[in-house]
Design a protein around this motif. Structure first.
Motif, PDB file in Angstrom:
ATOM      1  N   PHE A  28       0.839  -1.199   0.000  1.00  0.00           N
ATOM      2  CA  PHE A  28       0.000   0.000   0.000  1.00  0.00           C
ATOM      3  C   PHE A  28       0.870   1.245   0.000  1.00  0.00           C
ATOM      4  O   PHE A  28       1.782   1.375   0.821  1.00  0.00           O
ATOM      5  N   LEU A  29       0.582   2.151  -0.928  1.00  0.00           N
ATOM      6  CA  LEU A  29       1.293   3.427  -0.999  1.00  0.00           C
ATOM      7  C   LEU A  29       0.421   4.497  -0.358  1.00  0.00           C
ATOM      8  O   LEU A  29      -0.650   4.842  -0.889  1.00  0.00           O
ATOM      9  N   PRO A  30       0.828   5.035   0.795  1.00  0.00           N
ATOM     10  CA  PRO A  30      -0.054   5.957   1.527  1.00  0.00           C
ATOM     11  C   PRO A  30      -0.314   7.271   0.802  1.00  0.00           C
ATOM     12  O   PRO A  30      -1.387   7.847   0.938  1.00  0.00           O
ATOM     13  N   VAL A  39       0.007  -1.542  -5.083  1.00  0.00           N
ATOM     14  CA  VAL A  39       0.860  -1.878  -6.225  1.00  0.00           C
ATOM     15  C   VAL A  39       1.573  -3.181  -5.916  1.00  0.00           C
ATOM     16  O   VAL A  39       1.711  -3.582  -4.753  1.00  0.00           O
ATOM     17  N   ASP A  40       2.023  -3.865  -6.984  1.00  0.00           N
ATOM     18  CA  ASP A  40       2.861  -5.037  -6.759  1.00  0.00           C
ATOM     19  C   ASP A  40       4.287  -4.577  -6.478  1.00  0.00           C
ATOM     20  O   ASP A  40       4.579  -3.372  -6.473  1.00  0.00           O
ATOM     21  N   LEU A  41       5.171  -5.522  -6.258  1.00  0.00           N
ATOM     22  CA  LEU A  41       6.533  -5.154  -5.859  1.00  0.00           C
ATOM     23  C   LEU A  41       7.314  -4.492  -6.988  1.00  0.00           C
ATOM     24  O   LEU A  41       8.376  -3.931  -6.742  1.00  0.00           O
ATOM     25  N   ALA A  42       6.803  -4.573  -8.224  1.00  0.00           N
ATOM     26  CA  ALA A  42       7.436  -3.881  -9.341  1.00  0.00           C
ATOM     27  C   ALA A  42       6.904  -2.461  -9.506  1.00  0.00           C
ATOM     28  O   ALA A  42       7.396  -1.716 -10.344  1.00  0.00           O
ATOM     29  N   GLY A  43       5.861  -2.107  -8.703  1.00  0.00           N
ATOM     30  CA  GLY A  43       5.314  -0.765  -8.760  1.00  0.00           C
ATOM     31  C   GLY A  43       4.098  -0.617  -9.641  1.00  0.00           C
ATOM     32  O   GLY A  43       3.597   0.499  -9.820  1.00  0.00           O
ATOM     33  N   ALA A 102       9.379  -0.446  -3.095  1.00  0.00           N
ATOM     34  CA  ALA A 102       8.407  -0.324  -4.184  1.00  0.00           C
ATOM     35  C   ALA A 102       7.940   1.118  -4.328  1.00  0.00           C
ATOM     36  O   ALA A 102       7.774   1.625  -5.449  1.00  0.00           O
ATOM     37  N   GLU A 103       7.728   1.777  -3.184  1.00  0.00           N
ATOM     38  CA  GLU A 103       7.332   3.189  -3.224  1.00  0.00           C
ATOM     39  C   GLU A 103       8.420   4.035  -3.876  1.00  0.00           C
ATOM     40  O   GLU A 103       8.133   4.941  -4.670  1.00  0.00           O
ATOM     41  N   LEU A 104       9.689   3.739  -3.544  1.00  0.00           N
ATOM     42  CA  LEU A 104      10.802   4.461  -4.161  1.00  0.00           C
ATOM     43  C   LEU A 104      10.854   4.197  -5.663  1.00  0.00           C
ATOM     44  O   LEU A 104      11.079   5.119  -6.459  1.00  0.00           O
ATOM     45  N   ASN A 105      10.620   2.934  -6.074  1.00  0.00           N
ATOM     46  CA  ASN A 105      10.623   2.613  -7.503  1.00  0.00           C
ATOM     47  C   ASN A 105       9.528   3.366  -8.239  1.00  0.00           C
ATOM     48  O   ASN A 105       9.732   3.853  -9.358  1.00  0.00           O
ATOM     49  N   GLU A 128       8.069   7.793 -11.865  1.00  0.00           N
ATOM     50  CA  GLU A 128       7.390   9.056 -12.101  1.00  0.00           C
ATOM     51  C   GLU A 128       8.383  10.164 -12.441  1.00  0.00           C
ATOM     52  O   GLU A 128       8.112  11.017 -13.298  1.00  0.00           O
ATOM     53  N   VAL A 129       9.556  10.160 -11.773  1.00  0.00           N
ATOM     54  CA  VAL A 129      10.583  11.163 -12.083  1.00  0.00           C
ATOM     55  C   VAL A 129      11.099  10.985 -13.506  1.00  0.00           C
ATOM     56  O   VAL A 129      11.255  11.959 -14.268  1.00  0.00           O
ATOM     57  N   LYS A 130      11.358   9.721 -13.891  1.00  0.00           N
ATOM     58  CA  LYS A 130      11.834   9.471 -15.252  1.00  0.00           C
ATOM     59  C   LYS A 130      10.797   9.894 -16.285  1.00  0.00           C
ATOM     60  O   LYS A 130      11.128  10.472 -17.317  1.00  0.00           O
ATOM     61  N   ALA A 131       9.524   9.572 -15.991  1.00  0.00           N
ATOM     62  CA  ALA A 131       8.473   9.973 -16.917  1.00  0.00           C
ATOM     63  C   ALA A 131       8.383  11.487 -17.017  1.00  0.00           C
ATOM     64  O   ALA A 131       8.184  12.045 -18.108  1.00  0.00           O
ATOM     65  N   SER A 132       8.566  12.167 -15.877  1.00  0.00           N
ATOM     66  CA  SER A 132       8.533  13.629 -15.884  1.00  0.00           C
ATOM     67  C   SER A 132       9.694  14.201 -16.689  1.00  0.00           C
ATOM     68  O   SER A 132       9.512  15.127 -17.490  1.00  0.00           O
TER      69      SER A 132
END
Length: 653
Positions: free
Chosen positions: A374-376, A382-386, A441-444, A449-453
């Motif tokens: 769970f991402l707060p 999300v799964d472990l791959a994000g 997973a949260e960091l991934n 999201e940073v890469k997409a940005s």
């Protein structure tokens, strides 16, 4: 089959009425616990049988329970109550009721013999067990005749003698023959149950665990009660409790065998029994040892012995539980040990926390098990791959929480070899790995999201550069060229010998327009060339034609994403510029190959080498551009060996 459906309910209703009548007849004529406990046995037995017969009418166990449970209610409880009340009130038929009650335990025992033989499927374990019911029936008949007609059974009647006794009948011999047959068949039925349990697997083994536990308790309690029957009234209580447990265990095994963790119940029972014995022994030893010094009745002796037992409780409990699980509940022991071993590997760095999902799959035996975290911030799972996943898809669900905060959820199909309670315990034990995996997973997700940005920023910048290029080429640059042409035309119109000052003015204006055009071209430098509209290969070939040294080009002909082509082109531009300006190279190779889902771009020169990405240089800008697209950038440039720029860009399949 339809005609049988109301029959279990009818049998249960008749049993309840019979037991109520038995309680009313026996009230205050025998110990209250005796009256109520044996009424409970009858209701429990027929109730369990009725439920089984209604749910599984093809299973003989349910009908057996209904049959001998009702017989026990009528022959044992109701007949006994009539006999007691008749003896107290002077009613007729008292000896008949007492005689029936005295011999009623034998048909009940025959019913349990058949139950042990047929449980849980309603079928015999194999053909070789077929003679056993007939042996039990023969022993039943002989024992009932001997028991009911024996002069020695006078203690079963309020008058002190058996009115149905036949002095000339060799009841002792009949009992000596019938009882071994009857008890031998009962023991054989218990053996058949043990054999079936040993050979069983899967669902049947899970069912047998329930009944074997209750049968094991009854196997100790009933013989003990039989030996103490005429010695102490406690024997009746022991027998009643043991007999009540059998139908309850059978009903749970057949109807709700997955509802409770029977392995846990067995192991905890054995563990706490062993712990109790050890603590009592320790208490006795300490009391005796200190009593020799402080006095047997000293309060200090009691206090110290109690303190010793309290100190020993927790470590002994853990050791005994592990030993019991290792012996009697191997699945639980192995599951907990495997999770403990995995956590140790995580702490030592031998395994990654994300492997907790694979470990849970191995322990449960469910390759489809999913661990979602769970991402707060985004309030999603999300799964472990994000990858975002739904936390409810029809499968069994075990939530993982810390206090009131959700951490994750385990989704599984429930077909594995361990129960939900054990799985929950394993998941809780692995909570540390789950928490670390959640943070990673949260960091991934944030990195994605940073890469997409960054990719969006690069794409936006590229689009803006293309717009500026079009504006410069189609707008200001063309106007300046037109102005220059107009000035030359005006100069031509003035004739062959225009005034000197006019000629100088016109020449200066044309020169200024030429300078302005050059400045605009400088401003547009670095923008994707128009050749990229035709593809990467033509653009690089045009770049090679304008270069002041030999340049070879090997590029794929297929098209790629606009951002990928622009990045590859700028890598070639920067590499070629560095080779010309700084490396003193005599040759440059521009190479691009598609490797699966990546475009590998290489710029190779034979210059002096020693190139490095420093802050503010073009190579640093290339590294940032490649990273923004999710790729990697490397520089291979030892002094004296030339320079190779390698960029791997994701380009899809």
């Amino acid at each position: 089959m339809r005609g049988r459906r109301p029959l279990p309910a009818v049998l249960f209703g008749v049993t309840v009425v019979a037991e109520i009548a038995a309680i009313a007849l026996s009230w205050r004529l025998e110990p209250v616990y005796d009256t109520l406990l044996y009424a409970a046995i009858g209701v429990t037995t027929v109730g369990a049988g009725a439920l089984i017969a209604r749910r599984h009418p093809e299973n003989a166990i349910g009908w057996l329970f209904c049959g001998f449970g009702l017989l026990n209610a009528l022959a044992a409880d109701l007949a006994q109550g009539w006999g007691l009340r008749a003896a107290a009130e002077g009613w007729a038929g008292g000896p008949v009721g007492e005689g029936i009650s005295a011999v009623s335990w034998l048909p009940s025992g025959f019913g349990w013999t058949l139950t042990f033989l047929l449980f849980p499927t309603g079928q015999l374990p194999s053909r070789r067990w077929r003679p056993l019911p007939w042996i039990a029936a023969a022993g039943l008949v002989l024992s009932m005749v001997a028991w009911s007609l024996s002069p020695a059974r006078g203690r079963d009647f309020s008058s002190g003698h058996n009115p149905w006794a036949v002095e000339s009948l060799p009841t002792g011999a009949l009992l000596a023959i019938g009882m071994p047959l009857f008890l031998g068949a009962l023991i054989g039925a218990v053996v058949s149950l043990a054999v079936r349990f040993r050979r069983s697997t899967g669902l049947e083994r899970q069912q047998l665990k329930w009944f074997v536990l209750a049968a094991s308790v009854a196997g100790v309690a009933l013989p003990t009660a039989f030996l103490l029957w005429y010695v102490t009234p406690v024997a009746g209580v022991i027998a009643a409790l043991a007999l009540s447990g059998l139908p309850l265990a059978a009903g749970a095994a057949i109807l709700r065998y997955r509802l409770y963790d029977i392995d846990l119940f067995i192991s905890r029972t054995v563990a706490y029994a062993g712990l109790t014995v050890l603590l009592i022994s320790a208490y006795a030893v300490v009391t005796v040892a200190l009593g020799a010094f402080l006095g047997r009745g000293s309060a200090w002796t009691t206090a110290i012995a109690t303190l010793v037992c309290a100190v020993l409780f927790r470590p002994l409990r853990g050791r005994i539980q592990d030993a019991v699980d290792r012996r009697f509940n191997r699945a639980r022991y192995d599951a907990l040990q495997r999770m403990a071993g995995f956590l140790e590997d995580v702490r030592s760095g031998r395994r990654a926390p994300e492997d907790v999902e694979a470990v849970l799959r191995e322990i449960l035996g469910d390759p489809g098990l999913d661990l979602l975290v769970f991402l707060p911030e985004s309030r999603r799972y999300v799964d472990l791959a994000g990858t975002t996943r739904a936390d409810a898809d029809g499968r069994h669900r075990i939530a993982i929480e810390r206090g009131d905060q959700p951490i994750g959820v385990v989704l599984y199909d429930g077909t594995g070899g361990i129960g939900p309670d054990l799985l929950r315990r394993v998941v809780e034990d692995g909570g540390l790995a789950v928490e670390v995996a959640r943070l990673r997973a949260e960091l991934n997700v944030q990195l994605v999201e940073v890469k997409a940005s960054r990719a969006r920023i690069v794409a936006a910048g590229h689009a803006e550069r293309r717009r500026i290029e079009r504006d410069l080429h189609d707008g200001a640059q063309q106007r300046l060229v037109s102005i220059g042409l107009a000035l030359r035309h005006a100069q031509h119109q003035l004739g062959a010998a225009p005034p000197a000052d006019v000629r100088v003015t016109l020449d200066g204006a044309v020169a200024e327009a030429t300078v302005a055009i050059g400045e605009l071209r400088e401003l547009a430098r670095g923008l994707p060339p128009a050749q990229l509209d035709a593809g990467l290969a033509p653009a690089c070939q045009e770049l090679a034609r304008r270069a002041p040294l030999p340049v070879s080009v090997r590029m794929p002909d297929q098209r790629f994403d606009t951002g990928i082509e622009a990045a590859a082109y700028f890598i070639c531009c920067e590499g070629l510029t560095n080779a010309v300006k700084h490396a003193n190279a005599t040759r440059v190779d521009l190479i691009a190959d598609q490797d699966l889902e990546r475009l590998v771009v290489r710029v190779v020169d034979d210059g002096v080498g020693g190139a490095a990405a420093r802050r503010g240089t073009g190579l640093t800008g290339l590294a940032d551009r490649v990273a923004a697209l999710g790729g990697t950038f490397h520089i291979q440039s030892r002094p004296g060996t030339g320079t190779t720029l390698v960029a791997e860009l994701p380009c899809g399949s």
